[in-house]
Scaffold this motif. Structure first.
Motif, short mmCIF file in Angstrom:
data_model
loop_
_atom_site.label_atom_id
_atom_site.label_comp_id
_atom_site.label_asym_id
_atom_site.label_seq_id
_atom_site.Cartn_x
_atom_site.Cartn_y
_atom_site.Cartn_z
N UNK A 97 -148.92 -80.92 -45.60
CA UNK A 97 -150.14 -81.70 -45.38
C UNK A 97 -149.83 -83.18 -45.26
N UNK A 98 -148.90 -83.67 -46.10
CA UNK A 98 -148.57 -85.10 -46.09
C UNK A 98 -147.47 -85.47 -45.11
N UNK A 99 -146.93 -84.45 -44.42
CA UNK A 99 -145.87 -84.72 -43.45
C UNK A 99 -144.59 -85.20 -44.08
N UNK A 100 -144.33 -84.76 -45.31
CA UNK A 100 -143.14 -85.21 -46.03
C UNK A 100 -141.96 -84.28 -45.75
N UNK A 101 -140.80 -84.87 -45.58
CA UNK A 101 -139.58 -84.08 -45.37
C UNK A 101 -138.96 -83.76 -46.73
N UNK A 102 -139.60 -82.85 -47.42
CA UNK A 102 -139.12 -82.42 -48.74
C UNK A 102 -139.09 -80.89 -48.76
N UNK A 103 -137.99 -80.34 -49.25
CA UNK A 103 -137.83 -78.89 -49.32
C UNK A 103 -137.94 -78.44 -50.77
N UNK A 104 -138.53 -77.26 -50.98
CA UNK A 104 -138.72 -76.74 -52.32
C UNK A 104 -138.20 -75.31 -52.42
N UNK A 105 -137.69 -74.96 -53.61
CA UNK A 105 -137.20 -73.60 -53.82
C UNK A 105 -137.37 -73.22 -55.29
N UNK A 106 -137.37 -71.92 -55.56
CA UNK A 106 -137.53 -71.42 -56.92
C UNK A 106 -136.20 -71.47 -57.65
N UNK A 107 -136.25 -71.98 -58.89
CA UNK A 107 -135.01 -72.08 -59.67
C UNK A 107 -135.35 -72.31 -61.13
N UNK A 113 -126.82 -72.39 -63.95
CA UNK A 113 -126.24 -73.72 -63.67
C UNK A 113 -126.92 -74.37 -62.47
N UNK A 114 -127.14 -75.65 -62.57
CA UNK A 114 -127.80 -76.37 -61.48
C UNK A 114 -126.87 -76.45 -60.28
N UNK A 115 -127.38 -76.21 -59.07
CA UNK A 115 -126.53 -76.29 -57.88
C UNK A 115 -125.86 -77.65 -57.75
N UNK A 142 -127.79 -81.23 -66.17
CA UNK A 142 -128.08 -82.25 -65.18
C UNK A 142 -126.88 -83.17 -65.00
N UNK A 143 -126.27 -83.58 -66.11
CA UNK A 143 -125.11 -84.47 -66.03
C UNK A 143 -123.92 -83.79 -65.37
N UNK A 144 -123.76 -82.49 -65.63
CA UNK A 144 -122.63 -81.76 -65.04
C UNK A 144 -122.78 -81.62 -63.53
N UNK A 145 -124.03 -81.54 -63.05
CA UNK A 145 -124.26 -81.27 -61.63
C UNK A 145 -124.42 -82.54 -60.79
#
Length: 224
Positions: A97-107, A113-115, A142-145
């Motif tokens: 709707x806002x025309x934002x170039x943002x991708x989302x995924x389930x995690x 471990x964080x990708x 978070x720090x490790x990734x």
């Protein structure tokens, strides 16, 4: 809002009102200066600055960061993830709707471990949902990734914060979930000193913290 059996319409309404509250409290504005500084010194041959927003909820923070990047002309790639498939769907619709170039995924950041491959990991208004051990686990992951920077923006427990949460959520929000969750979250939040201690326990040596309006703190850690 974390209840798995929460009605779909109630969940969507709660995320909508939470997004509005975040806009008023300028949640993404606290994160943006650090991202902007990094993006401006990012080597051109390194590609865009990659940002992952954990526990992104309805995507309001990630979408706003992506839009700020687009307006500034900076090469910043923003993604968001959340445990809830419903929240991911709502975030994707918000971005469209806002025309934002943002991708989302389930995690699930607490289960897996964080990708890797992200320069910056952000997290907004999630830490207060965790007990001490899970908060340390999340910060450590978070720090490790993160290749360069960790940013955690959250509620700061205080009398003023509790009063503001009650006032805003009870008077302004038309969601029974937010009306309950807001004051409960303010009561469960960490103080800045407690959050900094959690970061140290997680191995984020050199982490800093600063308070900002309204009764929030921004915890920052840069990879040495």
């Amino acid at each position: 809002m974390d209840q798995p059996g929460l009605d779909e319409r109630e969940h969507a309404l709660a995320l909508t009102w939470l997004g509005r509250i975040n806009a008023v409290s300028r949640a993404s504005a606290a994160l943006w200066p650090s991202l902007e500084r990094l993006a401006r010194v990012q080597p051109s041959d390194s590609g865009p600055l990659r940002v992952l927003d954990l526990a992104a909820g309805g995507g309001d923070t990630a979408v706003d960061l992506a839009n700020r990047a687009a307006r500034s002309g900076l090469a910043i790639e923003v993604e968001g993830c959340d445990l809830s498939s419903r929240a991911v769907s709502i975030a994707e619709k918000r971005a469209a709707v806002e025309g934002a170039r943002a991708r989302f995924f389930k995690f699930d950041a607490l289960a897996d471990p964080i990708p890797v491959g992200y320069d910056v990991l952000t997290c907004s208004l999630y830490l207060h949902h965790l007990d001490d051990d899970d908060a340390v686990l999340l910060l450590g992951r978070m720090a490790a990734a993160a290749n360069r920077l960790v940013l955690v923006d959250d509620l700061a427990r205080s009398r003023t914060g509790s009063w503001l949460a009650w006032l805003v959520c009870r008077v302004a929000a038309r969601s029974r979930v937010v009306q309950y969750d807001g004051p409960a979250s303010a009561a469960a939040a960490f103080t800045p000193a407690e959050a900094l201690d959690l970061a140290r326990r997680a191995g984020l040596e050199g982490a800093t913290i600063r308070s900002h309006w309204p009764s929030r703190f921004l915890l920052s850690w840069s990879r040495p």
